[in-house]
Design an enzyme around this catalytic site. Structure first.
Site, PDB file in Angstrom:
ATOM      1  N   LYS A 125      -5.453   8.575  -9.686  1.00  0.00           N
ATOM      2  CA  LYS A 125      -5.253   9.722 -10.583  1.00  0.00           C
ATOM      3  C   LYS A 125      -5.367   9.292 -12.050  1.00  0.00           C
ATOM      4  O   LYS A 125      -5.927  10.006 -12.884  1.00  0.00           O
ATOM      5  CB  LYS A 125      -3.904  10.395 -10.292  1.00  0.00           C
ATOM      6  CG  LYS A 125      -3.895  11.076  -8.930  1.00  0.00           C
ATOM      7  CD  LYS A 125      -2.515  11.412  -8.393  1.00  0.00           C
ATOM      8  CE  LYS A 125      -2.611  11.643  -6.887  1.00  0.00           C
ATOM      9  NZ  LYS A 125      -1.308  11.654  -6.210  1.00  0.00           N
ATOM     10  N   THR A 153      -2.259   6.040  -4.512  1.00  0.00           N
ATOM     11  CA  THR A 153      -3.163   7.135  -4.868  1.00  0.00           C
ATOM     12  C   THR A 153      -2.950   7.529  -6.324  1.00  0.00           C
ATOM     13  O   THR A 153      -3.849   8.063  -6.963  1.00  0.00           O
ATOM     14  CB  THR A 153      -2.947   8.361  -3.953  1.00  0.00           C
ATOM     15  OG1 THR A 153      -1.530   8.565  -3.781  1.00  0.00           O
ATOM     16  CG2 THR A 153      -3.586   8.152  -2.594  1.00  0.00           C
ATOM     17  N   LYS A 206       7.063  -2.366  -5.396  1.00  0.00           N
ATOM     18  CA  LYS A 206       6.226  -1.774  -6.448  1.00  0.00           C
ATOM     19  C   LYS A 206       6.485  -2.437  -7.807  1.00  0.00           C
ATOM     20  O   LYS A 206       5.750  -2.270  -8.749  1.00  0.00           O
ATOM     21  CB  LYS A 206       6.439  -0.266  -6.525  1.00  0.00           C
ATOM     22  CG  LYS A 206       5.962   0.473  -5.259  1.00  0.00           C
ATOM     23  CD  LYS A 206       6.229   1.959  -5.359  1.00  0.00           C
ATOM     24  CE  LYS A 206       5.950   2.712  -4.048  1.00  0.00           C
ATOM     25  NZ  LYS A 206       4.511   2.973  -3.832  1.00  0.00           N
ATOM     26  N   LYS A 210       5.771   6.422  -9.741  1.00  0.00           N
ATOM     27  CA  LYS A 210       5.658   6.245  -8.300  1.00  0.00           C
ATOM     28  C   LYS A 210       7.073   6.124  -7.748  1.00  0.00           C
ATOM     29  O   LYS A 210       8.009   5.990  -8.527  1.00  0.00           O
ATOM     30  CB  LYS A 210       4.864   4.979  -7.962  1.00  0.00           C
ATOM     31  CG  LYS A 210       5.353   3.739  -8.743  1.00  0.00           C
ATOM     32  CD  LYS A 210       4.496   2.513  -8.482  1.00  0.00           C
ATOM     33  CE  LYS A 210       3.184   2.503  -9.216  1.00  0.00           C
ATOM     34  NZ  LYS A 210       2.015   2.619  -8.366  1.00  0.00           N
ATOM     35  N   ARG A 211       7.235   6.166  -6.412  1.00  0.00           N
ATOM     36  CA  ARG A 211       8.569   5.969  -5.867  1.00  0.00           C
ATOM     37  C   ARG A 211       9.130   4.610  -6.307  1.00  0.00           C
ATOM     38  O   ARG A 211       8.368   3.672  -6.572  1.00  0.00           O
ATOM     39  CB  ARG A 211       8.550   6.057  -4.338  1.00  0.00           C
ATOM     40  CG  ARG A 211       8.527   7.476  -3.804  1.00  0.00           C
ATOM     41  CD  ARG A 211       9.733   8.288  -4.240  1.00  0.00           C
ATOM     42  NE  ARG A 211      10.945   7.872  -3.576  1.00  0.00           N
ATOM     43  CZ  ARG A 211      11.458   8.433  -2.499  1.00  0.00           C
ATOM     44  NH1 ARG A 211      10.861   9.470  -1.949  1.00  0.00           N
ATOM     45  NH2 ARG A 211      12.572   7.991  -1.954  1.00  0.00           N
ATOM     46  N   HIS A 215       0.233   3.979   7.377  1.00  0.00           N
ATOM     47  CA  HIS A 215       0.341   4.046   5.907  1.00  0.00           C
ATOM     48  C   HIS A 215       1.169   2.930   5.290  1.00  0.00           C
ATOM     49  O   HIS A 215       1.481   2.986   4.104  1.00  0.00           O
ATOM     50  CB  HIS A 215       0.972   5.372   5.472  1.00  0.00           C
ATOM     51  CG  HIS A 215       0.120   6.565   5.706  1.00  0.00           C
ATOM     52  ND1 HIS A 215      -0.786   7.034   4.781  1.00  0.00           N
ATOM     53  CD2 HIS A 215       0.019   7.381   6.771  1.00  0.00           C
ATOM     54  CE1 HIS A 215      -1.392   8.108   5.261  1.00  0.00           C
ATOM     55  NE2 HIS A 215      -0.915   8.340   6.478  1.00  0.00           N
TER      56      HIS A 215
HETATM   57  C1  26V Z   1       8.862   4.117   4.117  1.00  0.00           C
HETATM   58  C2  26V Z   1      10.081   3.484   4.134  1.00  0.00           C
HETATM   59  C3  26V Z   1      11.083   3.904   5.096  1.00  0.00           C
HETATM   60  C4  26V Z   1      12.283   3.066   5.220  1.00  0.00           C
HETATM   61  C5  26V Z   1      12.429   1.884   4.333  1.00  0.00           C
HETATM   62  C6  26V Z   1      11.570   1.762   3.160  1.00  0.00           C
HETATM   63  C7  26V Z   1      10.301   2.449   3.225  1.00  0.00           C
HETATM   64  C8  26V Z   1       9.296   2.110   2.361  1.00  0.00           C
HETATM   65  C9  26V Z   1       8.105   2.758   2.359  1.00  0.00           C
HETATM   66  C10 26V Z   1       7.874   3.761   3.246  1.00  0.00           C
HETATM   67  C11 26V Z   1       6.561   4.416   3.170  1.00  0.00           C
HETATM   68  C12 26V Z   1       6.024   4.909   4.433  1.00  0.00           C
HETATM   69  C13 26V Z   1       4.688   5.489   4.385  1.00  0.00           C
HETATM   70  C14 26V Z   1       4.105   5.811   3.046  1.00  0.00           C
HETATM   71  O1  26V Z   1       4.524   6.698   2.356  1.00  0.00           O
HETATM   72  N1  26V Z   1       3.050   5.113   2.685  1.00  0.00           N
HETATM   73  C15 26V Z   1       2.242   5.339   1.506  1.00  0.00           C
HETATM   74  O2  26V Z   1       1.119   6.094   1.910  1.00  0.00           O
HETATM   75  C16 26V Z   1       0.231   6.360   0.842  1.00  0.00           C
HETATM   76  C17 26V Z   1      -0.862   7.258   1.392  1.00  0.00           C
HETATM   77  O3  26V Z   1      -1.619   6.589   2.327  1.00  0.00           O
HETATM   78  C18 26V Z   1      -0.309   5.072   0.270  1.00  0.00           C
HETATM   79  O4  26V Z   1      -1.155   5.372  -0.813  1.00  0.00           O
HETATM   80  C19 26V Z   1       0.831   4.170  -0.186  1.00  0.00           C
HETATM   81  O5  26V Z   1       0.314   2.929  -0.613  1.00  0.00           O
HETATM   82  C20 26V Z   1       1.822   4.000   0.938  1.00  0.00           C
HETATM   83  O6  26V Z   1       2.973   3.303   0.494  1.00  0.00           O
END
Ligand code: 26V
Length: 791
Positions: free
Chosen positions: A634, A630, A528, A522-523, A334
């Site tokens: 929406k 996603t 972003k 979004k986060r 992801h």
């Molecule tokens: C995790 C972390 C962990 C530590 C440091 C910073 C950081 C930044 C991002 C993440 C995200 C990890 C996985 C995630 O949530 N991915 C999201 O998954 C969605 C569903 O597939 C996708 O639509 C998003 O673009 C993607 O960011």
């Protein structure tokens, strides 16, 4: 058909037995609980039947550390097809269904996109009658509650269980024991029904709660050592106490590993027990009946754990066990962000899970030998080793231990194949697949925008689009129909009024529903680029100050985002935007032409109010960084054009709806790849008109960051760089001018009301591809090999 008399009687009965109250004295949350339980009772028979029907066919299991379910009541009523009837029943009891829906706490058991995707998949699988079960953790506290104090983010524990949990059933009889080197825990399942839309099938989301083997130490208690008596209980329960926000601190590491092993081991034990019930010890049949999806690397420990179960407990020999494992598991990636790729210290594994570690060592050893035999160089082998420099690389273990690895949008999968995971793709070309994400049309249109949903059904003379979203393309024929376009505008206006009212109550800010609602939700993360949006707003503000007659469409900029508690820079961006809001919203000289609101505690239920009310959707990540997104879908499904970059699923969205109906800007990934070594943001800072002025507000005293150093840090991140990052790593300065131009185009286009409505309609009409029903069918056919089983 709903037996309304019985439902009324049941609500009253439950209020009497659970709260010893008559309905006229009951509080809203009590009514909510009673109604929810009464609805739960309606599901019993079909739930049992579904389990029975699935039992002799292949089933899939979705292992995920996160399920961001949001609220259940409204969605379940919708999916059962009894929303309107229940609403009437409540009216007869003098209860407003909205009040009851609003009292429900969100099940916020996820961080963002990844967890919400899992929730959408659960809805789609049930709706499509697919035998899919979700396995995860029943966190006592989901993602933190956010509020702002003086513009700074403040976090509080989320207590989603405070009114109880009418949508789960505790299944003590299915409890399993999970063993760590230092302790053993009970994993107690709580099952949530996943009700398919207008089908009788009911799937299951099974979440495990951690409990001690014994409630408390009776002897200690008797000798008045009360604290020590309950200590063990607390330590055990810590494992499922709280969801970790992304990028949490080091102290949490042990607990987090415990969480991963806890739910994965419990899920596998549950699954194996179930398999043996029907097929005995014939593990040759395992992959024929089971497919297990690993949602990102969080549950990847399932690979060695399953090997352990097969080898140590079921006495299967290694080669055969490995063959079963690889063919049973598959993995979804992801993210391409390096810092988000999970690695674990081997010491931690050795200490907590020595046998699992041993198995990983063996897997790695055999793998290295294979690569050697294939003639791989020493360096290449090092870069692919599962254990390297005392770290376990979970993504490597995942790709090696599964038969399928998928990305979540075309662009993302291409980046995995050609860049991030190139070596792996060359080793296992057949294992790489794309599965472009989707969203459930039930929650994200039928439920959250009943007005638009009703109008679509009227136009298409059928509501079949709710389960066949591609049918929306029939709407294109109304693209020249003035009355349809006007009606679309009216609905948008209504949704904006509703949001405006909600914001007034919840944020204490007045917004003008006649202004253009520009929304980014979004986060909070640097990639972003909420900061790009912020600079755009500030620039517009300064232009207005220079020229009060500047002819612009009044705009309301709305933000919603949580920053990880330890992510200083993200929190700085929140504070910065709140400072901007403070300046602009209090400046009467610009006569309300722009307004900025950062809503607090963005979550699923708030999202349901925001998406339908947007005029423009901000999807402005640095090209190549957002795996899919996603939220972008929406907005689209609610008839909202996108201002965005060529990133993630945006690419496919504009391919469907037409670039002319959206506002695409900014550098493409290929360009950024080329220039990344030589990029110098100073050039842009010096030469792009107005850019210096907005960037400098970070350091020139325009705003106050309360002596935290947050704004200076942001400034430095853009212009100074450091050993660990390049200046302006996310190309905000580079894309600024194009972003501004794209925003000016939005302003111009918005003036032509019918032209604008046409863009909205075209986005809606071509949103069909982005249904999670389509995505889940692709997983079912191309990865899991499961089929629909309707009860
Ligand atoms: C995790 C972390 C962990 C530590 C440091 C910073 C950081 C930044 C991002 C993440 C995200 C990890 C996985 C995630 O949530 N991915 C999201 O998954 C969605 C569903 O597939 C996708 O639509 C998003 O673009 C993607 O960011």
């Amino acid at each position: 058909m709903l037996n309304t008399r019985e439902l009324k009687a049941n609500i009253k009965r439950i209020l009497r037995t659970d709260y010893i109250k008559t309905i006229d004295k009951a509080k809203d949350y009590e009514k909510y609980n009673a109604l929810s339980k009464a609805i739960m009772e309606l599901t019993i028979d079909n739930w049992d039947k579904t389990i029975e029907v699935y039992s002799n066919s292949k089933q899939a299991y979705y292992l995920s550390a996160e399920f961001l379910m949001g609220r259940a009541l409204g969605n379940n009523l919708l999916n059962l097809g009894i929303y309107e009837e229940v609403k009437e029943v409540l009216e007869e009891l003098n209860i407003d269904i909205n009040d009851i829906e609003e009292i429900e706490e969100d099940a916020g058991l996820g961080n963002g996109g990844l967890g919400r995707l899992a929730a959408c998949f659960m809805d789609s699988a049930a709706t499509k009658n697919l035998p899919l079960t979700g396995y995860g953790i029943r966190y006592s506290h989901g993602l933190f509650k956010q509020s702002f104090k003086n513009g700074f983010q403040v976090e509080k524990a989320d207590n989603w269980l405070k009114y109880g949990d009418p949508w789960s059933v505790r299944r003590d009889e299915d409890t399993v024991i999970v063993e760590f080197a230092d302790c053993s825990l009970k994993a107690v399942p709580y099952d949530m029904p996943v009700i398919g839309y207008k089908t009788s099938n009911i799937n299951k989301l099974r979440l495990f709660k951690a409990e001690p083997l014994e409630d408390f130490d009776f002897e200690l208690f008797n000798s008045q050592e009360y604290n020590r008596a309950v200590e063990k209980k607390n330590r055990a329960e810590d494992v499922s106490r709280v969801l970790y926000p992304n990028e949490s601190t080091a102290e949490g590491k042990t607990l987090r590993l415990k969480q991963q092993y806890f739910f994965v081991s419990a899920a596998l034990q549950d699954l194996v027990r179930n398999f043996k019930k029907y097929h005995g010890n014939n593990f040759d049949l395992f992959k024929k009946y089971n497919a297990i999806q690993l949602n990102d690397t969080h549950p990847v420990i399932a690979i060695p754990e399953f090997m352990r179960i097969l080898i140590d407990e079921e006495k299967v020999e290694w080669k055969k066990a490995w063959e079963i494992t690889v063919n049973t598991f598959s993995y979804t990636n992801h993210t391409i962000l390096r810092e988000a790729l999970e690695e674990w210290d081997i010491e931690l594994y050795k200490k907590l899970l020595p046998r699992v570690y041993e198995i990983i060592k063996i897997i790695d050893g055999r793998f290295i030998r294979e690569l050697g035999e294939e003639g791989y160089s020493y360096n290449k082998i090092n870069s692919m080793k599962i254990i390297y420099k005392n770290k376990i690389h979970m993504a490597w273990l995942a790709i090696h231990g599964t038969h399928a690895t998928n990305g979540v949008a075309k662009l993302h999968t291409d980046i995995l194949k050609n860049q991030e995971l190139k070596d792996w793709y060359e080793l296992y070309p057949d294992r790489f697949l794309n599965k472009t994400n989707g969203i459930t049309p039930r929650r994200w249109l039928a439920l959250c925008n009943k007005e638009l949903s009703g109008f679509i059904t009227e136009l298409l003379s059928s509501d079949s689009w709710i389960t066949d979203l591609k049918a929306l393309k029939e709407l294109e024929k109304f693209a020249g129909d003035k009355s349809v376009l006007n009606k679309l505008l009216d609905i948008k206006q209504l949704k904006k009024q509703q949001l405006s009212e909600y914001i007034r109550i919840n944020e204490g800010v007045e917004t003008n529903p006649n202004s253009l609602f520009d929304i980014q939700i979004k986060r909070l993360h640097e990639y972003k680029r909420q900061l790009l949006n912020a600079f755009g707003i500030l620039d517009l503000y300064f232009r207005l100050k220079e020229n009060p007659d500047l002819d612009i469409i009044p705009r309301t900029f709305i933000f919603g985002a949580k920053a990880a508690p330890g992510y200083f820079r993200a929190k700085g961006i929140i504070k910065f935007i709140n400072e901007i809001a403070n300046l602009i919203n209090n400046d009467e000289s610009i006569s309300n032409k722009i307004k900025v609101v950062f809503i607090q505690n963005y979550r699923v239920s708030y999202a349901e109010k925001l998406f339908p009310a947007a005029d423009i959707s901000e999807q402005i990540s640095t090209a190549g960084k957002e795996a899919s997104g996603t939220g972008n879908m929406k907005f689209m499904l609610n008839g909202t054009p996108t201002i965005g970059t060529y990133d993630g699923a945006n690419v496919e969205m504009v391919q469907e709806a037409g670039e002319e109906n959206n506002f695409i800007f900014g550098a493409r990934m290929e360009e950024l790849e080329k220039i990344k070594e030589t990029y110098d943001p100073i050039e842009y800072y010096d030469s792009v008109k107005g850019l210096k002025r907005v960037v400098n507000t970070l350091i020139d005293g325009t705003f106050d960051d309360g002596d935290t150093g947050m704004f200076e840090d942001l400034y430095n991140s853009l212009l100074e760089g450091a050993s660990w990052h390049r200046p302006d790593n996310y190309f905000i300065l580079k894309d600024f001018d194009e972003y501004r131009k794209a925003q000016d185009k939005v302003d111009k286009a918005y003036r032509d009301r019918l032209g604008w409505a046409r863009k909205c309609l075209m986005n809606l009409a071509y949103a069909g591809k982005f249904s999670s029903d389509r995505t889940i069918m692709e997983y079912a056919k191309e990865i899991w090999g499961i089929e629909a089983k309707k009860i």
